[in-house]
Design an enzyme around this catalytic site. Sequence first.
Site, short mmCIF file in Angstrom:
data_model
loop_
_atom_site.label_atom_id
_atom_site.label_comp_id
_atom_site.label_asym_id
_atom_site.label_seq_id
_atom_site.Cartn_x
_atom_site.Cartn_y
_atom_site.Cartn_z
N SER A 1 0.84 -1.19 0.00
CA SER A 1 0.00 0.00 0.00
C SER A 1 0.89 1.25 0.00
CB SER A 1 -0.93 -0.05 1.22
OG SER A 1 -2.02 0.79 1.05
N ASP B 1 -8.31 -6.98 -4.69
CA ASP B 1 -7.95 -5.64 -4.18
C ASP B 1 -8.49 -4.60 -5.15
OD1 ASP B 1 -6.77 -3.31 -3.31
OD2 ASP B 1 -4.76 -4.13 -3.15
N HIS C 1 -7.86 -5.55 -0.35
CA HIS C 1 -6.57 -4.90 -0.16
C HIS C 1 -5.83 -5.46 1.06
CE1 HIS C 1 -3.58 -1.79 -0.47
NE2 HIS C 1 -3.90 -1.25 0.68
#
Lengths: 211, 419
Positions: B172, B338, B371
């Site tokens: 991320s 995701d 995610h």
Amino acid sequence: MSAQHSEDPHTRTIRPDLQLIADMIDDGSRVLDIGCGDGMLLSYLVEEKGVVGRGMELSQEGVNASVTQGLSVVQGDADSDLNTYPEGGFDYVVLSKTLQATRDPRAVLRQLVRIGSYAVVSFPNFGYWRIRLSLLFTGRMPDTPLLPEPWYETPNIHLCTIRDFVELCMACGVVIEEAYTVGAALRPRPIRSLRTANLFGQDGVFLLRKV
Amino acid sequence: MTPSQLCRNDRRMTGTAPKSPDLLRSLPGHRVELGDEGPLPLDCGETLEQFAIAYQTYGELNADKSNAILVCHALTGDQFASETHPLTGKPGWWEVLIGPGRPLDTERYFVICSNVLGGCLGSTGPKEINPATGKPWGLDFPFITVSDMVHAQKRLMDHLGIDRLFAVVGGSMGGMQVLEWASKFPERVGAAVPIATAPYHSAQNIAFHEVGRQAIMADPDWDEGRYLDSGKIPRRGLAVARMTAHVTYLSEQALHRKFGRRLQNRGELSYGLEADFQVESYLRYQGASFVERFDANSYLYITRAMDYFDLGADFDGVLANAFRGSPVRFCVISFTSDWLFPTTEARKIVHALNAATADVSFVEIDSDKGHDAFLLNEPEFHETLNGFLNGFAEQLDLPTADLKPLPSEDGSSDAERIS
């Protein structure tokens, strides 16, 4: 079809068709292997010939198997992702038994000779006599070790003969530097007569470059 | 060499008091004051004369300092990647990846994780005391970028005497830092593993961040960012920001599997606004617990840093230029479900690396966990990462090892989400 290791750990043996491809590639060169599967050829080239190797593979299992053994392989599609590589980015681009599974083989062929100084292409020859006889006598699509899936689920959607391929190269302005036929148990033979090669060659292996 | 010998110039957090709230003084780990070697210029044009970086290490640095892995944390993560969190008491956010027999194997690697610049667990950020005023910085703190975070981390590596990292790994926003490291300091990075990330923050992601920021700023207790002066905390706003963000970390399948339409502690609907559904109760809990460990202004600053991230823009708008001639080995990883940092974003990174004929591997891991998958026990992900790092370790004559199985009930599935 797994890589076999001989008694001597320093001399690995691989499938005859892959060995033929490996023999065409100079030591230490930059190689992109499109449709590298589980990385069998690529790992041979990296370990035995010291090439700088990169791979592309459509199947997730193949990519994971390759990366897990330390190879540099990306998940990607020959039909859509080759335009991301720069012109002349590699010394050799290898497309081993993958051309027949692409959506647009002609576009892929043009990409190969754009990206690589040389392209090495191998494919099953649909003009091979066993395939011709099989079609003639059974009236069904061939079922061979190389083309094992039934017609409705085969990934091999653009099959061709050696003659077809040679004509495509000529039409695309692709120069054939070397050409061989090879079979599972057969030694590679340089193609001298197209007619003979197209009838008796199980696979075709070509070293190509742009005009 | 042990980390404590290595870092003997650092002030332990338990040592002399930093100019920050009492809480931080009791945190474990290291904290180093940087800036003596020169102020830190920021992208916004301002400079930080002095700044502190809080960090944690796992494993031991080898003699030639060639086995260091920098782990970059995500938006609301921190340096406590692989230990029980000192504030929440929950497992470290990457305990499934960092430890003996895990991909970031602490028996072979020296793993460093630092709290980002702008963070709120010991590194300099809006919560810390502004030396010019003697009060918390609040909105006077300069707006920072992912690049600034990485430049601060580089100062930390200089301080630790680590010239070249074996690998930089992060998911991320951590993945954004990995990309920054590899493009801005390629000579100091061996391998780069950007996970569940993108080459720039998308309009959709900026939009979600803006919703979160507006929620915080709409809370009267935010007090134009001066809440620390008055001893308040914008709990409601920060909790709503967290609830919104949390939904983006999951997937429709994951939410359905976890909660469905099940009711919370009741047999029938309330015909009111109580948390009838389990998913509501879960989100409320996530929001409420988050405000106990995270600073609202830090949330504003770090989300802004992510919004500003656009690596290609730093290289004449051509992302491939970020990687030309790069000696770094890349392994880009994405997850199928995701939708916050989808595989299409990862492919943009891969295509730029292809265009630069960089050394790149790319795997998309099949997962329905959204995610958050990068924080969870995803065996295929861990195997791939381990294989990639082993391959590079072999090249550098460092030891390699297979993964050991995780304990079957690793608390990770209920770990505090820190994406």
